[in-house]
Scaffold this active site. Structure first.
Site, mmCIF file in Angstrom:
data_model
loop_
_atom_site.group_PDB
_atom_site.id
_atom_site.type_symbol
_atom_site.label_atom_id
_atom_site.label_comp_id
_atom_site.label_asym_id
_atom_site.label_seq_id
_atom_site.Cartn_x
_atom_site.Cartn_y
_atom_site.Cartn_z
ATOM 1 N N LYS A 1 24.633 32.993 35.887
ATOM 2 C CA LYS A 1 24.148 33.373 34.553
ATOM 3 C C LYS A 1 24.431 32.560 33.488
ATOM 4 C CE LYS A 1 24.263 38.412 35.683
ATOM 5 N NZ LYS A 1 24.203 37.900 37.109
ATOM 6 N N LYS B 1 32.120 40.339 32.787
ATOM 7 C CA LYS B 1 30.908 39.770 33.349
ATOM 8 C C LYS B 1 29.585 41.029 33.478
ATOM 9 C CE LYS B 1 33.949 37.842 37.196
ATOM 10 N NZ LYS B 1 35.153 38.689 36.616
ATOM 11 N N SER C 1 44.664 45.212 33.386
ATOM 12 C CA SER C 1 44.519 46.530 33.657
ATOM 13 C C SER C 1 45.665 47.207 34.378
ATOM 14 C CB SER C 1 43.215 46.855 34.460
ATOM 15 O OG SER C 1 43.197 48.158 35.131
ATOM 16 N N ALA D 1 40.063 34.031 37.706
ATOM 17 C CA ALA D 1 38.838 35.182 37.892
ATOM 18 C C ALA D 1 38.840 35.919 36.538
ATOM 19 C CB ALA D 1 39.119 35.902 39.059
#
Length: 638
Positions: A412, A370, A314, A366
């Protein structure tokens, strides 16, 4: 107090001339008053030397008053220091009277000098205190009463700041220290905590300021638990360090930090673990502009790497974190090269070139998608980014001899019920397999739950919903989650990475799971509002259940099995998780890549189900493009 308006609105020079004239009248009045108490006033007035002494004392006193800065003190902000100046000025004037009365043949006696000192101090000092009291009373007329929790130094500073702000005024102090209870501080009474309900009514207070910046999270949680049932909005003050650094004002009020509701105190990081993979090394962070990635960068730059490479897809996020880190670098005079690089981990050549040209030694991965529902709606893109983005980065790390590779994983990934969780578990298995397949790069992964304040977090959403009058939306009344602050998570990730031996799956101690409905209820109550439900139909904020979203779990887990072991750090554990050898995993990955290239969502799901991920999807395929194409095909056939 209308007579004050012309004086307060006058030019500063006019105010000083007026104050000087008033002080001159006090000098004259104190002089003749002191003389009249000792000797007949007619005799004193008829003695020429007394007039000469008065003239000399008046001129000398005014000169002294001006010299020591008595007229530079602004009445509305007069403080104890200004009172000291008044005392010094009065003593100097008294000394001049004593000297001149002995030089000239006046009728002034030693008792008259003492009486003069008392009168002058009462007039000059008392007038200023009186005016200050009138101004304060005027300010309080339009100020909102608040209660300050904490009568220590921070609480007293807040009370002073509120006086000067004019928007609020401290109506009472609350303190748990028994030695302060029943006392009066700065003219404000100190009460016990159990007197709060009565105080709220009697003082008409709608806000309580929590002024205990040095209290532990556990202590703050205890205080907030006691305040929650009360109909009062709780605000906090910034920590003293931020005030001193100029980041915040003492009277700047903030919403309650939700981390305080968790009551979890962060453990001080171990310096050796924080520095091990960073100090004097070239470090790269993928997803550097995201919530976790950005905090990792802040923690990393403090450990003084030679170069920090920000790898981010980004443009805006990259610009933001680059600008912030350069500001930190300049403010702290750090010797670190910050390199912003635009790029996606899905571009294997791009990530490989960056690792090669900058000789990266430590890599924190990272970069990932998500958000559970969004990945469900964009299955192929989620798998390509999370699975093959990790594979590309890991293979490039091996090729270009990166020393340490740390994957940011998620709770998760444990028995996943959604594509995001399954893709992250597959990412873990890739690193586990590669760690056994080669001996160069040291791979490890760190698994943890939700972080407070991250993008997509419920906390900022709830704040916005409360501010707009509700309703607060929950996906399920029984949904629970683990929470941790972003700074603590980043510190633990760095420390866990330093402990990895190769293929380690680290699990962070997230504390107790939090029921989201309880969290929402606490936030409503601490905003001074009430939850509107069947038991309280006239409450302020309604909590509505919207239903679980695609792929969403009621409860999250951190471990697949029970074979967890502790480490040297109390908040970091290591788990022994099963995985496939790389030769077998590679076949699965090739099939998965082919299915992605063919945009076959059903095949992607079938492959993930066949892999040893313990993947159990809880909804049908909801990929937006896939379902749309199927509808189109169905209509076309018909």
């Amino acid at each position: 107090m209308s007579f004050l308006e012309p004086l307060l609105g006058a030019h500063q020079s006019h105010k000083r001339l007026f104050t000087l004239a008033v002080d001159l009248s006090f000098i004259v009045a104190a002089f003749w008053g002191a003389v009249a108490l000792i000797s007949p006033i007619t005799t004193a007035l008829a003695t020429p030397a007394n007039w000469v002494v008065l003239a000399a004392v008046s001129l000398t006193s005014l000169a002294i008053f001006i010299r020591i800065g008595l007229y530079r003190a602004v009445l509305r902000y007069i403080s104890s220091r200004a009172v000291g100046v008044v005392l010094s000025a009065s003593l100097a004037s008294t000394l001049s009277l004593y000297v001149f009365s002995h030089i000239l043949p006046s009728t002034i006696t030693w008792p008259s000098v003492l009486i003069y000192a008392c009168y002058l101090l009462l007039g000059v000092g008392g007038s200023r205190v009186f005016i200050r009291a009138l101004i304060s009373a005027k300010q309080l007329q339009g100020a909102e009463p608040v209660i300050i929790y904490g009568a220590g130094s921070a609480g007293r500073q807040v009370a002073t700041g509120l006086i000067n702000s004019g928007e609020y005024h401290a109506a009472a102090f609350i303190d748990d220290d028994a030695s302060l209870q029943g006392q009066m501080i700065m003219g404000i009474n100190v009460y016990r905590r159990d007197q709060l309900p009565e105080l709220i009514k009697s003082k008409g207070a709608t806000k309580l300021l929590l002024a205990v910046p040095s209290a532990t999270r556990a202590k703050r949680k205890q205080i907030l638990s006691g305040l929650e049932p009360l109909s009062i909005k709780v605000l906090t003050i910034p920590c003293i360090a931020d005030i001193v650094a100029g980041k915040h004002r003492i009277d700047e009020l903030n919403e309650v930090d939700v981390a305080d509701l968790l009551g979890r105190d962060a453990v001080d990081p171990v310096p050796e673990l924080m520095q091990a993979n960073i100090r004097d090394k070239v470090v790269l962070v993928t997803g550097a502009g995201g919530s976790i990635g950005a905090e990792l960068c802040r923690q990393i730059i403090a450990q003084q790497p030679t170069q920090l490479i920000l790898f981010e897809a980004s443009e805006f996020n990259l610009y933001s974190i680059d600008k912030e880190l350069n500001g930190i670098k300049k403010a702290q005079n750090l010797n670190c090269t910050i390199t912003p690089v635009l790029g996606s981990v899905q571009n294997a050549e791009r990530i490989g070139s960056v690792l090669h040209h900058f000789n990266v030694q430590t890599l924190y991965h990272a970069a990932a998608y998500k958000h559970v529902p969004l990945v469900e709606y964009n299955t192929i893109e989620g798998v390509e980014n999370n699975v093959f983005g990790t594979l590309n980065t890991a293979q490039a790390a091996i090729t270009h001899k990166v020393e340490t590779f740390v994957l940011i994983s998620t709770d998760k990934a444990v028995r996943p019920t959604n594509t995001m969780g399954a893709s992250k578990r597959m990412s873990e298995m890739i690193l586990q397999a590669l760690a056994k397949h080669q001996k160069g790069t040291r791979f490890c992964m760190v698994r943890f739950g939700n972080v407070l304040g991250s993008s997509g977090s419920v906390v900022p959403l709830f704040r916005k919903q409360i501010a707009s009058g509700g309703p607060i939306t929950l996906t399920h009344y029984d949904i629970t989650r683990y929470f941790m602050t972003i700074p603590e998570a980043a510190q633990l990730v760095i420390q866990a990475g330093a402990m990895g031996q190769g293929g380690d799956v680290f699990v962070l101690d997230m504390g107790e799971p939090v029921k989201i409905k309880d969290l929402a209820t606490k936030m409503v109550h601490l905003s001074g509002l009430e939850v509107r439900d069947d038991a309280n139909p006239y409450g302020d904020i309604e909590i509505q259940c919207t239903g679980l979203r695609p792929g969403e779990k009621l409860y999250e887990e951190l471990l697949i099995g029970d074979n967890v072991q502790g480490t040297t750090h109390e908040r970091i554990m290591t788990a022994q998780e099963q995985f496939l050898p790389y030769s077998q995993l590679r076949v699965t990955l090739e099939q998965l890549r082919l299915a992605c290239n063919q945009f076959d969502c059903e095949q992607v799901r079938a492959i993930l189900l066949a892999a040893p991920l313990e993947y159990q999807p809880q909804s049908n395929l909801v990929d937006l493009l896939w379902t749309s194409s199927k509808k189109y095909e169905s209509n076309y056939v018909n």
